[in-house]
Write a protein that holds these residues in place. Sequence first.
Motif, PDB file in Angstrom:
ATOM      1  N   SER A 200       4.500  -0.602   0.662  1.00 56.87           N
ATOM      2  CA  SER A 200       5.338   0.048  -0.346  1.00 56.87           C
ATOM      3  C   SER A 200       5.550  -0.887  -1.536  1.00 56.87           C
ATOM      4  O   SER A 200       5.229  -2.075  -1.465  1.00 56.87           O
ATOM      5  N   TYR A 202       8.320  -2.068  -2.489  1.00 58.09           N
ATOM      6  CA  TYR A 202       9.695  -2.550  -2.391  1.00 58.09           C
ATOM      7  C   TYR A 202       9.812  -4.020  -1.986  1.00 58.09           C
ATOM      8  O   TYR A 202      10.879  -4.480  -1.622  1.00 58.09           O
ATOM      9  N   ASP A 203       8.724  -4.755  -2.062  1.00 58.42           N
ATOM     10  CA  ASP A 203       8.731  -6.219  -1.943  1.00 58.42           C
ATOM     11  C   ASP A 203       9.443  -6.690  -0.678  1.00 58.42           C
ATOM     12  O   ASP A 203      10.470  -7.379  -0.728  1.00 58.42           O
ATOM     13  N   ILE A 224      14.594  -7.234   2.906  1.00 54.27           N
ATOM     14  CA  ILE A 224      14.379  -7.228   1.466  1.00 54.27           C
ATOM     15  C   ILE A 224      15.366  -8.199   0.837  1.00 54.27           C
ATOM     16  O   ILE A 224      16.494  -8.355   1.308  1.00 54.27           O
ATOM     17  N   SER A 230      19.025  -4.471  -7.064  1.00 55.46           N
ATOM     18  CA  SER A 230      17.659  -4.186  -6.616  1.00 55.46           C
ATOM     19  C   SER A 230      17.583  -4.024  -5.106  1.00 55.46           C
ATOM     20  O   SER A 230      16.911  -3.123  -4.596  1.00 55.46           O
ATOM     21  N   VAL A 231      18.277  -4.903  -4.374  1.00 57.02           N
ATOM     22  CA  VAL A 231      18.277  -4.812  -2.913  1.00 57.02           C
ATOM     23  C   VAL A 231      18.889  -3.487  -2.461  1.00 57.02           C
ATOM     24  O   VAL A 231      18.375  -2.817  -1.561  1.00 57.02           O
ATOM     25  N   TYR A 233      19.023  -0.671  -4.103  1.00 57.54           N
ATOM     26  CA  TYR A 233      18.095   0.411  -4.447  1.00 57.54           C
ATOM     27  C   TYR A 233      16.929   0.461  -3.462  1.00 57.54           C
ATOM     28  O   TYR A 233      16.581   1.526  -2.936  1.00 57.54           O
ATOM     29  N   ARG A 234      16.319  -0.693  -3.207  1.00 58.48           N
ATOM     30  CA  ARG A 234      15.149  -0.723  -2.325  1.00 58.48           C
ATOM     31  C   ARG A 234      15.517  -0.371  -0.887  1.00 58.48           C
ATOM     32  O   ARG A 234      14.731   0.265  -0.171  1.00 58.48           O
ATOM     33  N   LYS A 237      15.665   3.394  -0.724  1.00 56.07           N
ATOM     34  CA  LYS A 237      14.326   3.976  -0.788  1.00 56.07           C
ATOM     35  C   LYS A 237      13.565   3.768   0.525  1.00 56.07           C
ATOM     36  O   LYS A 237      12.856   4.671   0.997  1.00 56.07           O
ATOM     37  N   LEU A 238      13.710   2.576   1.116  1.00 56.77           N
ATOM     38  CA  LEU A 238      13.015   2.313   2.375  1.00 56.77           C
ATOM     39  C   LEU A 238      13.571   3.166   3.500  1.00 56.77           C
ATOM     40  O   LEU A 238      12.829   3.664   4.355  1.00 56.77           O
TER      41      LEU A 238
END
Length: 379
Positions: A200, A202-203, A224, A230-231, A233-234, A237-238
Motif C-alpha cells: 500500500s 501507507y509507508d 506506521i 499522517s499516522v 490518516y494512514r 486507511k489501513l
Amino acid sequence: MTPTTEADLAEVIAQTQNPLRIRGGGTRDIGAPVQGAALSTAGLSGVSLYEPGALTVVAAAGTPLAEIEATLAAEGQRLAFEPMDHQGLLGTTGVSTIGGVVAGNISGPRRIQGGACRDSLLGVRFVDGAGRVLKNGGRVMKNVTGYDLVKLMAGSWGTLGVLTEVSLKVQAVPEAVGCVLINGLSDVDAVAAMSAALGSPYDVSGAAHAPSGVDGYPVTMIRIEGLEASVAYRATKLMDALGKFGGEVVAERDAKKVAAGWAWVRDVAVLQNGGGDVWRISVKPSDGPTLVAQLRAAYADISTLYDWGGGLIWVQVPEGTDVRKMSFDGHATLIRAANTTRSTVPVFQPEPAPLANLSRGIRAKFDPRGILNPGLMGA
C-alpha cells in the motif's frame, strides 16, 4: 584477553599462534562452538564522534548498544535497523555491544523499511588475522581496494577481522507511531494482509504475525510512523483496507504500548521461555504458511513468529531438529541449540560450492592463519 587500544589488539593478534574466540559483550552465542582463547573487544569503548545534524555516529566496537541508543535518544534520534536483544532468547548475560551488532548484521522489524544493519554502516576499522589495522568507508585515512569491506564485515561474525570502530548513519525518531492490529487471522490470511499493507502507499515500518500472541490468540501487527496527522490518516486507511481479510481490526495509538509490542516481536519473546531449538528461516512470504504447516504436521509441539511481512519466520522445534530437511526455497540459521547440535548441524545455511570456494578465499586473504573464530560459520 581484553585489549584497551587498537594497537594492543593488533599486537595480540599478530603475536598469537593459537585460535582466538572473538567476543563483544557475550550476548550472542550463535554459531558452531569455537575452541580458542577468548579475545574481548569490551575494552574498546566510547562514542568518539556524534554529529546529530549530519545523522552520523562513530563509536568503538566495544561500546554498549544501550549507551549508543541513549546518546541518540537525547537528540531525538535512533538506529534505523532496530537491532534485537538476543539475551532472552539465548539465555545469555552480558552487555550487547555495537561491534557485536555489526558483526552479526543484527536487524529487527524495521528492516523492511529502513534496511539491514549493513545498510546503515558507513565505515569500519578492524584488525585482520595477520594483525594488520584496516579501514574502509567513512572517516577513512587509508582504503583497501578490491573489497567493499564495510558490507563484507557486517555479518562476518568475527571470522574476517576484529572490529575496533564503526561509523553509522542514524535517523530522527518520528513524531508519532501507531499499530493496526488484526485479531484471529490464519497464517495464510495474515501473510496476505501483511503483503497488502506493505504494498500500500501507507509507508509501513513493521509487519508481523504471531499465531499465538500474548493472550494466546493469533494477532497480526502493522506499524506506521511519522507525523501525528499522517499516522492517524494512514491508520484509518489501513483499517479500511485490511478489513476484507476478516478478523477484528483495531488501532493502537498509545506510543508506549506500541513500543512494547514491537519489542516483543523484535526480541522474539514468544519463543523465549519454551524448550527446544530455535531456527531463523528466510523465505518468500507466500511460501511461509506452507512451510509452517509442514513443520506442524511433522512435530506436534512447535511455536512460530512471522516478521518482515512473512519473509522471516522464527520457529521453535524439538531439540536436534534440522528444519532444512523440509522442502522449501530459502535459507535457515540455527540460532539456539545445545553445543552438541551446533557441532553436528550446520548453523549457517550451507553455501553452493562456487560461493563456498569464494568465501574460503576471502577468509584466507584476511585471516591467512585461520585463527579468528575458526569453524564458527562452517568450513
